[in-house]
Design an enzyme around this catalytic site. Sequence first.
Site, mmCIF file in Angstrom:
data_model
loop_
_atom_site.group_PDB
_atom_site.id
_atom_site.type_symbol
_atom_site.label_atom_id
_atom_site.label_comp_id
_atom_site.label_asym_id
_atom_site.label_seq_id
_atom_site.Cartn_x
_atom_site.Cartn_y
_atom_site.Cartn_z
ATOM 1 N N ASP A 110 0.844 -1.452 0.097
ATOM 2 C CA ASP A 110 0.039 -0.133 0.190
ATOM 3 C C ASP A 110 0.860 1.150 -0.175
ATOM 4 O O ASP A 110 -0.180 2.260 -0.299
ATOM 5 C CB ASP A 110 -0.894 -0.003 1.012
ATOM 6 C CG ASP A 110 0.277 -0.116 2.455
ATOM 7 O OD1 ASP A 110 1.465 -0.030 2.135
ATOM 8 O OD2 ASP A 110 -0.712 0.098 4.021
ATOM 9 N N HIS A 111 1.606 1.695 0.585
ATOM 10 C CA HIS A 111 3.046 2.454 0.253
ATOM 11 C C HIS A 111 3.663 3.230 -0.849
ATOM 12 O O HIS A 111 4.371 4.316 -0.618
ATOM 13 C CB HIS A 111 3.791 2.051 1.906
ATOM 14 C CG HIS A 111 3.517 2.548 3.314
ATOM 15 N ND1 HIS A 111 2.427 1.937 3.435
ATOM 16 C CD2 HIS A 111 4.328 3.644 3.520
ATOM 17 C CE1 HIS A 111 2.112 2.533 4.661
ATOM 18 N NE2 HIS A 111 3.145 3.701 4.728
ATOM 19 N N ASP B 138 3.726 -0.627 11.543
ATOM 20 C CA ASP B 138 2.509 1.119 11.557
ATOM 21 C C ASP B 138 2.061 1.204 12.551
ATOM 22 O O ASP B 138 1.686 0.824 13.315
ATOM 23 C CB ASP B 138 2.142 0.880 10.041
ATOM 24 C CG ASP B 138 1.894 2.082 9.603
ATOM 25 O OD1 ASP B 138 1.811 2.145 8.029
ATOM 26 O OD2 ASP B 138 0.500 2.747 9.831
ATOM 27 N N ARG C 26 -1.888 12.102 10.457
ATOM 28 C CA ARG C 26 -0.185 13.270 10.262
ATOM 29 C C ARG C 26 -0.157 14.043 9.152
ATOM 30 O O ARG C 26 -0.835 13.904 8.786
ATOM 31 C CB ARG C 26 0.812 12.175 10.203
ATOM 32 C CG ARG C 26 1.465 12.043 10.975
ATOM 33 C CD ARG C 26 2.863 11.456 11.218
ATOM 34 N NE ARG C 26 2.476 10.347 12.383
ATOM 35 C CZ ARG C 26 2.534 9.102 12.806
ATOM 36 N NH1 ARG C 26 3.396 8.142 11.501
ATOM 37 N NH2 ARG C 26 1.940 8.476 13.049
ATOM 38 N N SER D 206 5.817 8.142 12.646
ATOM 39 C CA SER D 206 5.718 7.057 12.187
ATOM 40 C C SER D 206 6.681 5.663 12.946
ATOM 41 O O SER D 206 7.350 5.804 13.752
ATOM 42 C CB SER D 206 5.662 6.567 11.103
ATOM 43 O OG SER D 206 6.914 6.580 10.685
ATOM 44 N N ARG E 125 8.682 3.060 11.545
ATOM 45 C CA ARG E 125 9.810 3.181 10.805
ATOM 46 C C ARG E 125 11.073 2.693 11.340
ATOM 47 O O ARG E 125 11.203 3.728 11.824
ATOM 48 C CB ARG E 125 9.898 3.797 9.601
ATOM 49 C CG ARG E 125 10.584 5.308 9.628
ATOM 50 C CD ARG E 125 10.574 6.224 8.862
ATOM 51 N NE ARG E 125 8.894 6.604 8.476
ATOM 52 C CZ ARG E 125 8.423 7.730 7.950
ATOM 53 N NH1 ARG E 125 9.555 8.687 6.964
ATOM 54 N NH2 ARG E 125 7.584 7.692 7.290
#
Length: 798
Positions: free
Chosen positions: A139-140, A204, A489, A684, A686
């Site tokens: 999806d990213h 995520d 965000r 996030s 990440r």
Amino acid sequence: MRAANLLCPRGTHLQSLIARSRHGRIPQSRSFATPTFNNSNPRIPPYLKLVKNYEKVKEVLGKGAALTLAEKILYSHLDNAEESLLTNTNGGRNIRGTANLKLKPDRVAMQDASAQMALLQFMTCNLPSTAIPASIHCDHLIVGERGAQSDLESGIKMNQEVFDFLESAAKKYGIEFWPPGAGIIHQSVLENYAAPGLMMLGTDSHTPNAGGLSTIAIGVGGADAVEALVGAPWELKAPRILGVELKGELSGWASPKDVILNLAGQLTVRGGTGFIIEYFGPGVDTLSCTGMATITNMGAEVGATTSIFPFKPAHVRYLEATHRHDVAAEAKKFSDIVQLKADAGAKYDEVITIDLSKLEPHINGPFTPDLSTPLSQFKQIVKEENWPEKLSAGLIGSCTNSSYEDMTRVEGMVRDAMEAGLKPASDFYITPGSDQIRETLRRDGPLNTFKEAGGTLLSNACGPCIGQWKRHDGVEKGTPNAIFTSYNRNFRGRNDGNPDTMNFLASPEIVTAMAFAGTTTFNPMTDSLPTPSGKEFRFTPPSGLEIPSKPFEVAREEFRPLTQAPDPSVTVAISPTSERLALLEPFEPFPSSELSGLRVLVKVTGKCTTDTISAAGPWLKYKGHLPNISENTLNTAINAETGEVNVAYDLDGSKHTIPELGKRWREAKQPWLVVAEHNYGEGSAREHAALQPRYLGARIVLAKSFARIHETNLKKQGVVPLTFADEADYDKIGAGDEVSTVGLYEMLVNGGKGDVALKVKKHRTGEEVLVKTKHAVSKDQAGFILAGSALNLLSKRQ
């Protein structure tokens, strides 16, 4: 659900669902033999095991122990209840904020950007399959530009190598694979995997979206996910519990989004750190399942570990509408025993009350999700702050607000405006959260309405929300402009790479109204718009459907997940010459001594988010290649001593970008540290924001405070996060200073016990100062750091 009888025609399938759930109330706790649970569907949580675990928890804590809902679900997933709940907790009386919970999650979900590094780490463990169910969601990596079909085709072509890697790894290890265009991870999880009482991890930060369906869902880094995937217990400091009491009922323009926008303003981006937010009160009964998910999704913006709602009839309705009657039936049996709400007498550490009946729409931003302004005051603030009055674009959808309820509320507004002869005055983008949502909207009409209005329908992917947006409106980088989004965000530069784009967060309804007006000063509650006929048009308060009148359409065949048993014959697709994927080399272990000779690479000031440390957008293509993505490390950080962005100075006074100097010091084998202010690593999940500095030679990050996920990610990669014992000492240390540790090695070999200080020798004067620090390193985390990383330790155990 609000005003269900007014919104749903009598005799519809939805009305019968509502009637059954209202008259057949969710059962209360009873004391009879454990029922038989259905385990034929792997998407049904292991309820029988959880019931047995819960009984053990009650035995350990005492039958009369009153627990919150969050505690019930968390503790039911403990690997060893007695060890976790009674170690250093004064006999179980001081668990919150003290105990280190060792948990066994039921499931892991990974989005494509973070899944690359998670799978590269998992592969080093040499296991034939994952120990628990897992899924990958592509999806990213799809850029939002011209529309769904062309964007998807371009995205697949550009990222084919990565998608082939992910799909081959999924086949080899038996992981469900959701192809590009299938949907945003959090919407797909809510529609397919989330279930009352489940505990899951997701790579995520907005994984808590599933908390809207009574799921404990926690955002983590890839190394945390790997722990769960190999079957090892996953450690979490027992969170404190923040109770949010909802009373009254939303009406008019107020929406579930406004609950969390208001709460973010109250708590700030740090106020939820160390807490699980648990909602309760009569107002909960008036919300839809997807409305609850919107609220829990954005709990990440206040730093909360996760957020959760109690099990309600709305959840049963949603499960059945998404073709999960069996999950709904089993969840009701489970709740009959465990009672999926807080026990009478359960205590919250803090309580905030929000009266939904008095809540008005809120707008949050720019540049931070906690700058919250009521709609009625926003026009005045725009003028006082000299923010742009022209609206460049309105963007709705995303994982936060792409539900059927959101879209039908917006469709009614769009249809009314079109009938009055109006079209959006600003660019208008719509992102469905999944193909299931998209196909249902196509069947029921809203999709066509959005097209007729001139809206751009983007792919079922994250797109502009995470910086995957290619604008064609002539707004150049460096040009101040305003956008309104229903996203979660809004950090500076996040959406389009332009640090001067101001993203204001709002509900889809407010975003849509602003897009038709074309101005940031419009108030749909009080203002009118001129129409081509000369008449004035005013929006009526929006209304929509909680769920469709008949069950959701299934996704198109090409967007359904690939499910298969592990196949050891599959070769994971990684080219040795790839610039996007690279096998990992293990980090070196911690030396058998204190650290000495470290240098401060840079001292940063202001917000230092994970976007700051490891930018997304065009850099997403290197998520599977650590050397390449490290070229962006801290590249938007502000140098505290010069005010420059992405500038650091070597010991000889030469000027470099921050990643250039980091790379230079790595090649010279010069270890370093970063000095920062509050909430370092906000944003996030990440883990690249921890991996990249570690790869370039970081051993310590010294900050005033840390965001939860990032602090854990640093430890998992062998970097030691320390906080100032006295925040004023931030002024005593600067770039180039030489640093040695005092007590760090002893603390690590003692399993996290002991104090740590830093001996600082000033670069320019030679003066020495001692900076006292604090840490939150547990026994297991000390082991990770000594081994060089969590992965090094896990690899040895397999």
